[in-house]
Write an enzyme that holds these catalytic residues in place. Structure first.
Site, short mmCIF file in Angstrom:
data_model
loop_
_atom_site.label_atom_id
_atom_site.label_comp_id
_atom_site.label_asym_id
_atom_site.label_seq_id
_atom_site.Cartn_x
_atom_site.Cartn_y
_atom_site.Cartn_z
N SER A 145 0.83 -1.20 0.00
CA SER A 145 0.00 0.00 0.00
C SER A 145 0.87 1.25 0.00
O SER A 145 1.96 1.26 0.58
CB SER A 145 -0.86 -0.02 1.27
OG SER A 145 -1.48 1.23 1.47
N TYR A 169 -1.62 -0.61 10.63
CA TYR A 169 -1.94 -1.23 9.33
C TYR A 169 -0.75 -1.08 8.37
O TYR A 169 -0.27 -2.06 7.79
CB TYR A 169 -3.20 -0.58 8.73
CG TYR A 169 -3.38 -0.92 7.26
CD1 TYR A 169 -3.71 -2.21 6.86
CD2 TYR A 169 -3.20 0.06 6.27
CE1 TYR A 169 -3.85 -2.52 5.51
CE2 TYR A 169 -3.34 -0.24 4.93
CZ TYR A 169 -3.66 -1.53 4.55
OH TYR A 169 -3.78 -1.85 3.23
N LYS A 173 2.09 -3.85 6.57
CA LYS A 173 2.43 -3.94 5.14
C LYS A 173 3.94 -3.79 4.95
O LYS A 173 4.56 -4.53 4.20
CB LYS A 173 1.69 -2.85 4.34
CG LYS A 173 0.18 -3.05 4.27
CD LYS A 173 -0.16 -4.22 3.40
CE LYS A 173 -1.64 -4.56 3.42
NZ LYS A 173 -1.99 -5.78 2.73
P1 NAD Z 1 -11.10 -6.52 1.01
O1 NAD Z 1 -11.30 -6.51 2.48
O2 NAD Z 1 -12.27 -6.30 0.14
O3 NAD Z 1 -10.39 -7.89 0.60
C1 NAD Z 1 -9.53 -8.61 1.45
C2 NAD Z 1 -10.03 -10.06 1.49
O4 NAD Z 1 -9.19 -10.84 2.33
C3 NAD Z 1 -11.45 -10.16 2.05
O5 NAD Z 1 -12.23 -10.93 1.15
C4 NAD Z 1 -11.26 -10.88 3.38
O6 NAD Z 1 -12.37 -11.67 3.68
C5 NAD Z 1 -10.00 -11.68 3.13
N1 NAD Z 1 -9.21 -12.00 4.33
C6 NAD Z 1 -8.78 -11.13 5.27
N2 NAD Z 1 -8.04 -11.81 6.18
C7 NAD Z 1 -8.00 -13.10 5.78
C8 NAD Z 1 -7.39 -14.28 6.29
N3 NAD Z 1 -6.65 -14.27 7.42
N4 NAD Z 1 -7.54 -15.44 5.62
C9 NAD Z 1 -8.28 -15.48 4.50
N5 NAD Z 1 -8.90 -14.40 3.97
C10 NAD Z 1 -8.75 -13.24 4.61
O7 NAD Z 1 -9.96 -5.47 0.69
P2 NAD Z 1 -9.41 -4.95 -0.71
O8 NAD Z 1 -9.71 -3.51 -0.79
O9 NAD Z 1 -9.84 -5.85 -1.80
O10 NAD Z 1 -7.87 -5.08 -0.44
C11 NAD Z 1 -7.12 -6.22 -0.83
C12 NAD Z 1 -5.70 -6.08 -0.31
O11 NAD Z 1 -5.13 -4.88 -0.83
C13 NAD Z 1 -5.60 -5.97 1.21
O12 NAD Z 1 -4.46 -6.69 1.63
C14 NAD Z 1 -5.42 -4.48 1.45
O13 NAD Z 1 -4.67 -4.24 2.63
C15 NAD Z 1 -4.62 -4.08 0.22
N6 NAD Z 1 -4.82 -2.65 -0.14
C16 NAD Z 1 -6.08 -2.14 -0.31
C17 NAD Z 1 -6.25 -0.80 -0.63
C18 NAD Z 1 -7.61 -0.20 -0.76
O14 NAD Z 1 -7.71 1.04 -0.71
N7 NAD Z 1 -8.68 -0.97 -0.99
C19 NAD Z 1 -5.13 0.01 -0.83
C20 NAD Z 1 -3.86 -0.54 -0.66
C21 NAD Z 1 -3.72 -1.89 -0.33
C1 WQD Z 2 -8.98 10.26 0.86
C2 WQD Z 2 -9.10 11.75 1.13
C3 WQD Z 2 -9.38 12.31 3.45
C4 WQD Z 2 -13.32 10.47 3.86
C5 WQD Z 2 -6.83 5.02 2.99
C6 WQD Z 2 -5.83 4.24 3.79
C7 WQD Z 2 -4.76 3.69 2.88
C8 WQD Z 2 -5.36 2.93 1.69
C9 WQD Z 2 -6.43 3.69 1.02
C10 WQD Z 2 -5.29 0.60 2.14
C11 WQD Z 2 -8.31 12.20 2.38
C12 WQD Z 2 -10.60 12.69 2.65
C13 WQD Z 2 -12.10 10.92 3.38
C14 WQD Z 2 -14.32 11.40 4.20
C15 WQD Z 2 -12.84 13.18 3.54
N1 WQD Z 2 -5.92 1.68 2.06
N2 WQD Z 2 -11.88 12.24 3.22
N3 WQD Z 2 -14.03 12.73 4.00
O1 WQD Z 2 -6.76 8.16 3.62
O2 WQD Z 2 -5.81 8.19 1.27
O3 WQD Z 2 -6.14 6.08 2.37
O4 WQD Z 2 -7.37 4.18 1.97
O5 WQD Z 2 -4.13 0.39 2.01
O6 WQD Z 2 -3.97 2.87 3.67
O7 WQD Z 2 -5.25 5.09 4.76
O8 WQD Z 2 -8.12 7.36 1.64
O9 WQD Z 2 -10.47 7.58 0.95
O10 WQD Z 2 -9.94 7.57 3.41
O11 WQD Z 2 -9.30 9.54 2.04
O12 WQD Z 2 -12.63 14.38 3.40
O13 WQD Z 2 -15.40 11.05 4.65
O14 WQD Z 2 -10.46 12.06 1.40
O15 WQD Z 2 -9.09 13.26 4.42
O16 WQD Z 2 -7.81 13.48 2.09
P1 WQD Z 2 -6.67 7.55 2.31
P2 WQD Z 2 -9.53 7.93 2.03
#
Ligand code: NAD
Ligand code: WQD
Length: 358
Positions: A145, A169, A173
């Site tokens: 991430s 979190y 990562k």
């Molecule tokens: P999500 O929660 O929709 O998907 C994650 C999946 O993993 C879920 O289906 C959950 O049930 C499963 N899971 C969690 N722990 C588990 C375990 N111990 N064993 C088996 N299954 C398990 O999230 P997403 O948005 O699809 O994210 C996928 C990956 O990408 C995550 O690792 C997340 O940290 C990473 N990521 C997401 C974002 C984002 O903004 N969505 C950004 C950066 C990184």
């Molecule tokens: C985006 C912008 C907020 C909600 C998070 C995690 C990051 C990654 C992605 C997994 C910011 C603003 C938000 C609201 C707002 N996930 N905001 N009102 O913070 O970039 O990242 O999700 O890896 O780890 O930290 O994303 O969508 O929460 O926020 O004003 O109700 O929107 O302040 O500027 P962020 P976000």
């Protein structure tokens, strides 16, 4: 006979967390590209129905789909994971690579329950890597991430920048990246590793059949905008308009979830056809969008007004996080294809058609 021969040459990929938001869209993309997939998911944060929708999309396009093998279970359960690998082997398919999405992803929750995050994300990954080693599976694409960069003053962010996560979190990562790096550097290793540092994935598949389904009140901006548009919440709180950005609101690099899914396919293709290596890649568009920009774009594209109020900054937020995506574009046969209009239209289409999720 020919069919059998083809099946033998198809790559088999284990997708952990494949029922989730990014995982399910990636499964669709892999199947379209003729990979055979095995999904492992505990469904702690997803619905099993997401994978059923993939079949529906293939049917709508009159395309034949390879069956998805699904095992419900937790990646921290070593016995269970061994069974998954063994079963595949017994069926004639060695698992060629893993895309590792399974993990918990809420920053806020990780601050409240850090141990749960260390256990699920780090212990889960350690168990997965141990079992991969046992079955000679040496390719892994890991869902990292942009949060690992912390609050860098300099934007766009390059992969070479310091890793300084600000919350549990992000620390899980960064730790997983560190562990993978350590194993890769050991003399015996033939590992092929890609740490994909995602920026902010939003949107949904254009069919409106698959999308993001936050199980609780969403913390992230885009799902919240969708719920305001749907009338579930009266207004959006904007967390500060005094940030050092062009309009004072937070700037992020939003990427369409299908572009992100396609980046996984390209990364796998790259790793499977190259020598052992470890790469860190930013997966974003390289375009910074402010909160106000996103609200305006959503309103124009979908013809819906989004009421908002400016409130205090959210603790832990940073002003701007934008990717330098040149490394990914030059190494992978990939570049983002969809713009903010597509993200807003597809995301709203999913929300509108599925007001209660799957
Ligand atoms: P999500 O929660 O929709 O998907 C994650 C999946 O993993 C879920 O289906 C959950 O049930 C499963 N899971 C969690 N722990 C588990 C375990 N111990 N064993 C088996 N299954 C398990 O999230 P997403 O948005 O699809 O994210 C996928 C990956 O990408 C995550 O690792 C997340 O940290 C990473 N990521 C997401 C974002 C984002 O903004 N969505 C950004 C950066 C990184
Ligand atoms: C985006 C912008 C907020 C909600 C998070 C995690 C990051 C990654 C992605 C997994 C910011 C603003 C938000 C609201 C707002 N996930 N905001 N009102 O913070 O970039 O990242 O999700 O890896 O780890 O930290 O994303 O969508 O929460 O926020 O004003 O109700 O929107 O302040 O500027 P962020 P976000």
């Amino acid at each position: 006979m020919v069919f059998k021969l083809l099946r033998k040459h198809m790559k088999t990929i284990l997708v952990t967390g494949g029922s989730g938001f990014i995982g399910s869209h990636t499964c669709l993309c892999l199947l379209k590209n003729k990979y055979k997939i095995i999904v492992v998911d505990s469904n702690v944060n997803s619905s099993k129905l997401s994978l059923k929708m993939i079949k529906k999309i293939f049917d709508q396009n009159k395309e034949v789909m390879e069956e998805i093998i699904f095992h419900q279970g937790d990646i921290r359960d070593e016995k269970f994971l061994k069974k998954v690998f063994l079963k595949s082997l017994n069926n004639g398919y060695q698992i060629d690579g893993v895309i590792h999405f399974a993990g918990l992803k809420s920053v806020e929750e990780s601050i409240k329950y850090p141990l749960m995050y260390w256990d699920n994300n780090v212990s889960g990954t350690l168990t997965l890597i141990k079992v991969m080693e046992l079955f000679n599976c040496e390719t892994i694409v890991f869902s990292s991430s942009a949060t690992v960069y912390g609050s860098s003053e300099i934007s766009p962010l390059k992969e070479s920048f310091e890793i300084k996560p600000l919350n549990p979190y992000g620390q899980t990562k960064a730790t997983i990246e560190y562990i993978l790096d350590g194993i890769f550097r050991s003399s015996k290793s033939n590992l092929k590793v890609a740490n994909l540092r995602y920026f902010n994935p939003i949107g949904a598949h254009c069919s409106g059949l698959m999308g993001e389904e936050p199980l609780n009140k969403p913390n992230n901006l885009f799902p919240y905008i969708c719920l305001v548009a749907a009338g579930k919440y009266k207004k959006l709180n904007i967390y500060g308009n005094d940030w050092p950005t062009f309009d004072g609101t937070g700037v992020r690099d939003y990427i369409h979830v299908m572009d992100l899914a396609e980046a996984h396919f390209s990364t796998l293709k790259f790793l499977l056809s190259n020598k052992a290596q470890l790469i860190n890649l930013n997966i974003g568009t390289g375009i910074g969008t402010s909160v106000l920009d996103l609200i305006n774009k959503f309103s124009v594209v979908n013809d819906i007004i989004i009421p908002f109020e400016i409130v205090d900054r959210r603790p832990g937020d940073v002003a701007s996080l934008v990717a330098n995506n040149q490394k990914a574009i030059s190494i992978l046969d990939w570049k983002p294809q969809r713009d903010l209009n597509n993200m807003c239209a597809d995301g709203w289409n999913w929300q509108k058609r599925n007001p209660n999720g799957y």
